[in-house]
Design an enzyme around this catalytic site. Structure first.
Site, mmCIF file in Angstrom:
data_model
loop_
_atom_site.group_PDB
_atom_site.id
_atom_site.type_symbol
_atom_site.label_atom_id
_atom_site.label_comp_id
_atom_site.label_asym_id
_atom_site.label_seq_id
_atom_site.Cartn_x
_atom_site.Cartn_y
_atom_site.Cartn_z
ATOM 1 N N ILE A 96 12.026 -28.758 -14.254
ATOM 2 C CA ILE A 96 13.205 -28.479 -13.440
ATOM 3 C C ILE A 96 14.241 -29.488 -13.900
ATOM 4 C CG2 ILE A 96 14.173 -28.386 -11.115
ATOM 5 C CD1 ILE A 96 11.154 -28.178 -10.169
ATOM 6 N N HIS A 97 15.215 -29.024 -14.648
ATOM 7 C CA HIS A 97 16.215 -29.935 -15.203
ATOM 8 C C HIS A 97 17.521 -29.768 -14.449
ATOM 9 C CE1 HIS A 97 17.919 -32.647 -18.146
ATOM 10 N NE2 HIS A 97 19.013 -31.914 -18.042
ATOM 11 N N GLU A 143 24.985 -30.408 -10.342
ATOM 12 C CA GLU A 143 25.553 -31.523 -11.110
ATOM 13 C C GLU A 143 25.569 -32.825 -10.304
ATOM 14 O OE1 GLU A 143 26.937 -33.663 -13.983
ATOM 15 O OE2 GLU A 143 27.036 -31.535 -14.432
ATOM 16 N N ASP A 170 20.639 -38.667 -3.149
ATOM 17 C CA ASP A 170 20.298 -37.435 -3.858
ATOM 18 C C ASP A 170 20.538 -36.266 -2.911
ATOM 19 O OD1 ASP A 170 19.157 -35.323 -5.298
ATOM 20 O OD2 ASP A 170 17.448 -36.523 -5.978
ATOM 21 N N ARG A 210 20.344 -32.984 -3.827
ATOM 22 C CA ARG A 210 19.796 -31.737 -4.357
ATOM 23 C C ARG A 210 18.845 -31.050 -3.381
ATOM 24 N NH1 ARG A 210 17.780 -34.173 -9.968
ATOM 25 N NH2 ARG A 210 17.387 -35.861 -8.508
ATOM 26 N N LYS A 214 10.998 -33.885 -6.672
ATOM 27 C CA LYS A 214 10.796 -32.537 -7.202
ATOM 28 C C LYS A 214 9.385 -32.061 -6.882
ATOM 29 C CE LYS A 214 14.235 -32.827 -10.859
ATOM 30 N NZ LYS A 214 14.484 -32.900 -12.292
#
Length: 188
Positions: A47-48, A88, A122, A124, A150
């Site tokens: 997962i990038h 991003e 973070d 995300r 992640k």
């Protein structure tokens, strides 16, 4: 499944081999799955998270571009999938990221800079990743990551193995990597 528009599959020849590519549009974000023909029952998955400065501009302030290259080469040889996760700058966007860089230039570390701008360390989320894995009917993975968030954020798949990514630091990202390890718990 979430409301996601899914593209057709196309071939993408790269310097690391020939991959398949498929786009997943969720609202105004478009994520990618880059995968080999031989996914197998328990594929290697990276997962990038998008990093324009590292991935496309070869920034030395982070290790993102090197991690992406490592993943492409590794998965190109062994088979698997890279999910290019369009969030991003740990999901603070380019404007936020460049402003965070400016604060880092003044001595703040990556976490402090995000906090100064009103963001969490973070921001995300990983729901779209689970949607993509579900689309491919993937239930078990070997996760190519150093980020424990992640691993803990994926509830719909079993992570049978964590494969570390080894990147050599440089004078520009040494402090950044130390903060990722000490404050964000990355397994470096």
């Amino acid at each position: 499944m979430r409301q996601v528009e899914i593209s057709k599959v196309a071939k993408l020849p790269t310097k690391y081999g020939i991959f398949n590519i498929q786009a997943f549009k969720e609202g105004d974000r478009e994520h990618l799955a880059l995968f080999t023909d031989n996914l197998g029952e328990t594929p290697i998955v990276r997962i990038h998270s998008e990093c324009l400065t590292g991935d496309a501009l070869s920034s030395k302030k982070c290790d993102c571009g090197e991690q992406l290259s490592f993943a492409q080469e590794f998965i190109g040889k062994k088979g698997g999938m890279i999910i290019y996760h369009r969030q991003e700058g740990r999901n603070i966007g380019l404007l936020g990221k460049v402003n965070a860089y400016a604060l880092q230039d003044k001595g703040f570390d990556t976490v402090e800079a995000n906090h100064q701008l009103g963001f969490k360390a973070d921001e995300r989320t990983y729901e779209i990743v689970e949607t993509i894995l579900e689309h491919f009917k993937i239930k078990k993975i070997r996760l190519l990551t150093n980020n424990p968030k992640k691993m803990s954020s994926l509830s719909s798949v079993e992570i049978v193995e964590r494969i570390p990514i080894r990147i050599v630091s440089n004078p520009y990202n040494e402090d950044y990597l130390n903060v990722k390890k000490s404050q964000l718990g990355h397994l470096l």
